[in-house]
Design a protein around this motif. Structure first.
Motif, PDB file in Angstrom:
ATOM      1  N   THR A 256     -23.236  44.909  55.999  1.00  0.00           N
ATOM      2  CA  THR A 256     -22.847  46.147  56.863  1.00  0.00           C
ATOM      3  C   THR A 256     -22.173  47.328  56.127  1.00  0.00           C
ATOM      4  O   THR A 256     -22.621  48.296  56.417  1.00  0.00           O
ATOM      5  CB  THR A 256     -21.746  45.605  57.975  1.00  0.00           C
ATOM      6  OG1 THR A 256     -22.238  44.541  58.649  1.00  0.00           O
ATOM      7  CG2 THR A 256     -21.188  46.551  58.916  1.00  0.00           C
ATOM      8  N   ALA A 277     -19.279  44.713  61.360  1.00  0.00           N
ATOM      9  CA  ALA A 277     -19.673  43.663  60.751  1.00  0.00           C
ATOM     10  C   ALA A 277     -19.737  42.085  61.708  1.00  0.00           C
ATOM     11  O   ALA A 277     -20.234  41.172  61.758  1.00  0.00           O
ATOM     12  CB  ALA A 277     -19.010  43.339  59.315  1.00  0.00           C
ATOM     13  N   PHE A 280     -22.143  42.399  64.141  1.00  0.00           N
ATOM     14  CA  PHE A 280     -23.455  42.152  63.385  1.00  0.00           C
ATOM     15  C   PHE A 280     -23.572  40.517  63.354  1.00  0.00           C
ATOM     16  O   PHE A 280     -24.556  39.986  63.674  1.00  0.00           O
ATOM     17  CB  PHE A 280     -23.570  42.705  62.110  1.00  0.00           C
ATOM     18  CG  PHE A 280     -24.843  42.641  61.349  1.00  0.00           C
ATOM     19  CD1 PHE A 280     -26.158  42.662  62.076  1.00  0.00           C
ATOM     20  CD2 PHE A 280     -24.697  42.610  60.111  1.00  0.00           C
ATOM     21  CE1 PHE A 280     -27.125  42.798  61.117  1.00  0.00           C
ATOM     22  CE2 PHE A 280     -26.011  42.465  59.246  1.00  0.00           C
ATOM     23  CZ  PHE A 280     -26.946  42.624  59.765  1.00  0.00           C
ATOM     24  N   LEU A 290     -26.917  46.576  65.366  1.00  0.00           N
ATOM     25  CA  LEU A 290     -26.030  46.899  64.300  1.00  0.00           C
ATOM     26  C   LEU A 290     -26.200  48.581  64.143  1.00  0.00           C
ATOM     27  O   LEU A 290     -25.262  49.349  64.288  1.00  0.00           O
ATOM     28  CB  LEU A 290     -26.005  46.301  62.897  1.00  0.00           C
ATOM     29  CG  LEU A 290     -25.383  47.048  61.808  1.00  0.00           C
ATOM     30  CD1 LEU A 290     -23.766  47.005  62.066  1.00  0.00           C
ATOM     31  CD2 LEU A 290     -25.660  46.469  60.627  1.00  0.00           C
TER      32      LEU A 290
END
Length: 489
Positions: A256, A277, A280, A290
């Motif tokens: 990320t 993150a 994700f 994302l």
């Protein structure tokens, strides 16, 4: 103060693709940003076609090598030369073909994400068959699930050979592949120990590929003993290790952060990275989700993020070609430009890929960047010589008569190339047909530059040809593209 809708949409097109293509001046300000995001994702949904530019004779040799080895036969000098020469030609053709996809494809988001992964999974090989296969893996999985992309890249002939895993056998483990998978592809340095690498290398023993690039698991070379990786123990193989790595939240953080630096800003905002993150990781590493989180966030359009990224050489070249419709008859001049500017596709500088950011610009590359639009406009000659690189110099550096050959090579490849571009200026000037004369410069400037501090009229007027409306639009555009501001997006 918020940014205009036009700047918002252009920001999105530069970050989620290779910049706006020829859109009438009134279109981008009017488009809904949400609609544009949706359209970008929709256009990139379908699986891209395999790019196959390899010479059939070379493919045939690679396909038949297994049989040759079984019969204890070696390639003859003629076959070796054919592979060497045709592979290099093939990689140049692959470069141009993919660059054209970046310029013309409707799948802007897919190609932009693929360019990101091309740097993340940096791989150098002059084997055109393996190189094509790896590019296909990346383009097919660029917006899919990261664990799938990681697994396919890890099992590609290109990566297994590049990182020496064909030499990774039980009793004689080679740690190169295991180290790069942890350090560069998943967790990032400092999040694992040397022991983790040693044990993971044992798990990857027996992973290899045949000459045609197909994955092979050589059972007899695999270490079947227990291994301990990141605190987990078992009779792990390579697939198990990849699972352990993606099950670790640090991998989501690392990927990320890297994506944020590429698509948003070189300077991360910790709270934003953490939020992205977490999502994700929970999504099973859904790359498209994302990117959608990024492009749909209000903060993505903050003033601090607009015009904050230095265009990579490939983005700069593709962006100019998208903005002004042109035909380039000597397309290989673009490879010379990539080399001179420090980003030649398929030739990353090392296993970590291109560092990006401020490293794209030094005094000589900036001067060349500012000259490119003028060179296209005036069909000017490119007389700079790229630095030598043995892969790209076709193995000429170590020959006795190499001085002559290198000179001839430089002349052929960059010693005196004209950018032979035919620009369709009619289509371009038409974009501004509804704009009044007094608003022309600000309209062109708004379409060309991503920075709020627009270049002043007085500065430009000295360099612009005002003899006709068409000439004014043409020269103002070229001048604006020749500014330091145009290097930013």
């Amino acid at each position: 103060m918020g940014i205009s809708n036009q700047l918002k949409n252009q920001h999105l097109l530069w970050r989620a693709g290779f910049g706006p293509d020829t859109l009438p001046a009134e279109e981008l300000p009017a488009d809904s940003n949400k609609k544009l995001i949706k359209a970008l994702f929709k256009a990139s949904e379908k699986t891209p076609a395999y790019i196959d530019v390899a010479d059939p004779a070379v493919k045939e040799i690679y396909m038949g090598m297994d049989e040759m080895y079984r019969q204890k036969r070696q390639l003859n000098e003629e076959q070796r030369k054919l592979i060497r020469d045709k592979s290099r030609d093939g990689i140049r053709a692959l470069n141009i073909t993919w660059l054209n996809q970046m310029v013309h494809s409707e799948q802007q988001l897919r190609e932009k994400a693929s360019l990101f992964w091309h740097g993340h999974f940096a791989c150098r090989t002059v084997n055109i068959v393996h190189q094509q296969q790896l590019l296909d893996v990346i383009r097919r999985n660029a917006l899919g699930k990261f664990p799938d992309l990681l697994r396919e890249v890890s099992k590609s002939g290109a990566m297994l050979n590049f990182l020496n895993n064909n030499q990774n056998r039980k009793d004689r483990p080679n740690e190169n592949f295991a180290r790069e998978v942890m350090e560069l592809f998943t967790m990032g340095r400092g999040n694992y120990t040397e022991d983790d690498i040693k044990e993971a290398a044992r798990a990857f023993t027996g992973w290899g590929s045949n000459p045609a690039g197909e994955f092979l698991f050589r059972k007899g070379q695999h270490d079947t003993g227990r291994k301990k990786v990141l605190g987990k123990s078992g009779n792990f193989d390579g697939d198990d290790v990849l699972n352990i790595l993606t099950e670790h939240p640090q991998t989501a953080q690392y990927i990320t952060r890297k994506i944020y630096r590429y698509f948003v800003n070189e300077t991360e905002q910790e709270d934003q990275v953490k939020w992205l993150a977490d999502r994700f990781y929970k999504s099973g590493y859904d790359i498209a989700a994302l990117l959608n989180d990024i492009f749909s966030s209000d903060w993505f359009y903050d003033q601090r993020n607009v015009g904050a990224i230095i265009k990579s050489p490939v983005l700069l070249i593709a962006g100019i070609r998208r903005a002004i419709p042109m035909q380039i008859s000597n397309e290989e001049v673009q490879i010379t430009l990539q080399r001179l500017l420090g980003q030649q596709l398929f030739y990353p500088p090392n296993v970590a890929g291109w560092p990006g950011g401020k490293s794209w610009i030094d005094s000589s590359s900036l001067m060349l960047r500012l000259r490119i639009p003028q060179m296209i406009y005036a069909e000017d000659t490119l007389t700079l010589k790229p630095k030598d690189d043995d892969d790209q110099m076709m193995g000429m550096k170590d020959k006795d008569d190499s001085k002559q050959k290198i000179k001839a090579f430089a002349q052929k490849r960059g010693g005196g190339q004209v950018i032979a571009a035919t620009v369709n200026w009619d289509a371009y000037t038409k974009l501004f047909e509804k704009v009044s004369r007094e608003n022309l410069l600000s309209s062109i400037s708004g379409a060309v530059l991503q920075t709020s501090n627009s270049v002043t009229v007085n500065t430009l007027d000295k360099y612009v040809d005002a003899s006709s409306r068409e000439n004014y639009i043409k020269t103002a555009t070229i001048q604006l593209m020749s500014t330091p501001e145009y290097q930013l997006c």
